[in-house]
Design a protein around this motif. Structure first.
Motif, PDB file in Angstrom:
ATOM      1  N   PHE A 165       0.842  -1.195   0.000  1.00  0.00           N
ATOM      2  CA  PHE A 165       0.000   0.000   0.000  1.00  0.00           C
ATOM      3  C   PHE A 165       0.880   1.249   0.000  1.00  0.00           C
ATOM      4  CE2 PHE A 165      -3.011  -3.050   1.651  1.00  0.00           C
ATOM      5  CZ  PHE A 165      -4.272  -2.558   1.352  1.00  0.00           C
ATOM      6  N   LEU A 166       0.465   2.252  -0.778  1.00  0.00           N
ATOM      7  CA  LEU A 166       1.057   3.578  -0.731  1.00  0.00           C
ATOM      8  C   LEU A 166       0.079   4.515  -0.036  1.00  0.00           C
ATOM      9  CD1 LEU A 166       2.588   2.230  -3.177  1.00  0.00           C
ATOM     10  CD2 LEU A 166       2.723   4.517  -4.173  1.00  0.00           C
ATOM     11  N   VAL A 167       0.614   5.487   0.695  1.00  0.00           N
ATOM     12  CA  VAL A 167      -0.212   6.528   1.299  1.00  0.00           C
ATOM     13  C   VAL A 167       0.046   7.826   0.554  1.00  0.00           C
ATOM     14  CG1 VAL A 167      -0.772   7.792   3.394  1.00  0.00           C
ATOM     15  CG2 VAL A 167      -0.070   5.394   3.551  1.00  0.00           C
ATOM     16  N   LEU A 171       4.671   4.192   2.965  1.00  0.00           N
ATOM     17  CA  LEU A 171       4.570   2.891   2.325  1.00  0.00           C
ATOM     18  C   LEU A 171       4.462   1.825   3.409  1.00  0.00           C
ATOM     19  CD1 LEU A 171       4.905   1.329  -0.457  1.00  0.00           C
ATOM     20  CD2 LEU A 171       7.345   1.206   0.094  1.00  0.00           C
ATOM     21  N   PHE A 172       3.578   0.861   3.202  1.00  0.00           N
ATOM     22  CA  PHE A 172       3.501  -0.257   4.140  1.00  0.00           C
ATOM     23  C   PHE A 172       3.070  -1.512   3.398  1.00  0.00           C
ATOM     24  CE2 PHE A 172      -0.708   1.734   4.358  1.00  0.00           C
ATOM     25  CZ  PHE A 172      -1.588   0.659   4.334  1.00  0.00           C
ATOM     26  N   VAL A 196       0.108  -4.891   9.611  1.00  0.00           N
ATOM     27  CA  VAL A 196       0.394  -3.656   8.871  1.00  0.00           C
ATOM     28  C   VAL A 196       1.812  -3.255   9.240  1.00  0.00           C
ATOM     29  CG1 VAL A 196      -0.196  -1.222   8.547  1.00  0.00           C
ATOM     30  CG2 VAL A 196      -2.020  -2.921   8.835  1.00  0.00           C
ATOM     31  N   MET A 197       2.753  -3.427   8.315  1.00  0.00           N
ATOM     32  CA  MET A 197       4.164  -3.208   8.617  1.00  0.00           C
ATOM     33  C   MET A 197       4.729  -2.066   7.775  1.00  0.00           C
ATOM     34  SD  MET A 197       7.320  -5.958   8.601  1.00  0.00           S
ATOM     35  CE  MET A 197       6.652  -6.846  10.019  1.00  0.00           C
ATOM     36  N   PRO A 198       5.260  -1.032   8.426  1.00  0.00           N
ATOM     37  CA  PRO A 198       5.790   0.118   7.691  1.00  0.00           C
ATOM     38  C   PRO A 198       7.087  -0.205   6.953  1.00  0.00           C
ATOM     39  CG  PRO A 198       6.209   0.355  10.042  1.00  0.00           C
ATOM     40  CD  PRO A 198       5.350  -0.867   9.883  1.00  0.00           C
ATOM     41  N   THR A 213       0.541   5.762   8.657  1.00  0.00           N
ATOM     42  CA  THR A 213       0.744   4.317   8.804  1.00  0.00           C
ATOM     43  C   THR A 213       0.513   3.905  10.253  1.00  0.00           C
ATOM     44  OG1 THR A 213       2.339   4.287   6.986  1.00  0.00           O
ATOM     45  CG2 THR A 213       2.387   2.435   8.505  1.00  0.00           C
ATOM     46  N   LYS A 214       0.912   4.756  11.186  1.00  0.00           N
ATOM     47  CA  LYS A 214       0.676   4.464  12.608  1.00  0.00           C
ATOM     48  C   LYS A 214      -0.814   4.388  12.906  1.00  0.00           C
ATOM     49  CE  LYS A 214       4.956   6.470  14.435  1.00  0.00           C
ATOM     50  NZ  LYS A 214       5.538   7.549  15.291  1.00  0.00           N
TER      51      LYS A 214
END
Length: 283
Positions: free
Chosen positions: A182-184, A232-233, A241-243, A261-262
């Motif tokens: 996933f991109l943020v 990015l995670f 869910v891992m950064p 992400t947090k």
């Protein structure tokens, strides 16, 4: 008390599980599996994982030799007997002993329940790095047992200080060897769909995103976009869910775990708490 596993209708010690060297799962890599975690007797998203297992079998033209109820009952018996505080359940089906070294035979169904450890907490507080590799996985929609490329690359990525490998075709990414990406971008989560395994954690993140104030955009993602991502995670059963803060030698944004992400990690921890009735994992 000795732990037990399930093998073709019987509950036996793991050491007692044997099948033919002529099994096409061994000879040709023709097999499927699925995997989920169990927290103090509570399986996480078991139904979704078994749905995916059945879909993998359908896509490969394999017939599961036991009913859904029989499989669920076997899993419950393993969990109740083994009583691990934290464990993983793997449902594995091989193509069976081949009469000619190529054709599939009668499938073997194995269900294992083994104790596991939690993932390194620093991966969530500090983030992780990935190595890139140009590779297109065969039949990505199916969770097959063929991880030959990832197994071959593991010593290389570990030597370089990474935790896994990100596949791409030269222009577009697909997935990490065992995770979705996933991109943020602002209040938007961007993830791809074509050429990737439909991850259960990915599905859960997509479903919970609107509740946390995020929109979801599903589309192809270029490797260039990944390298300049705001955050990015990656997601998977083991990684949650891992950064990701670094790709090869390039830092993602500040090289720190992103604020958004947090938020997603905390949201997923609450979802896991609800699913398994366990205290939230604090990062």
């Amino acid at each position: 008390m000795e732990s037990i596993q399930f093998f073709n209708g019987n509950f036996v010690p793991k050491e007692s599980i044997t099948f033919s060297i002529d099994d096409v799962g061994v000879l040709r890599g023709f097999g499927i599996f699925d995997y989920f975690k169990v927290y103090d007797g509570a399986p996480a998203f078991m139904e979704a994982h078994l749905n995916r297992f059945e879909n993998s079998a359908r896509l490969l033209g394999m017939e599961i030799p036991f009913s859904r109820n029989e499989i669920e009952s076997a899993i419950r018996k393993l969990i109740d007997h083994n009583k691990f505080p934290l464990s993983g359940v793997k449902v594995l089906m091989t193509g069976g002993a081949s009469p000619d070294g190529f054709s599939a035979g009668k499938p073997n169904l194995i269900i294992t329940n083994t104790a596991v450890a939690e993932t390194n907490p620093s991966f969530y507080t500090e983030g992780v790095s990935l190595m890139t590799h140009q590779f297109t996985r065969e039949m990505p929609q199916v969770k097959t047992t063929n991880y030959a490329t990832a197994v071959r690359l593991e010593p290389i990525w570990k030597q370089k200080g990474h935790v896994d490998v990100l596949y791409h075709d030269g222009q577009y990414i697909s997935e990490v060897s065992r995770s979705n990406v996933f991109l943020v971008e602002g209040n938007k989560l961007i993830t791809n769909e074509e050429g990737v395994l439909p991850g259960i954690t990915r599905m859960n993140v997509i479903n919970m995103a609107p509740q946390l104030g995020f929109k979801v955009e599903i589309r192809p993602i270029t490797l260039t976009e990944v390298l300049v991502a705001e955050e990015l995670f990656m997601t998977s059963t083991n990684k949650k869910v891992m950064p990701v803060v670094k790709i090869n030698d390039e830092e993602i944004a500040s090289g720190k775990v992103g604020v958004k992400t947090k938020v997603l990690m905390e949201g997923y921890a609450k979802l896991m708490e609800k699913e398994t009735k366990q205290p939230s994992f604090q990062n």
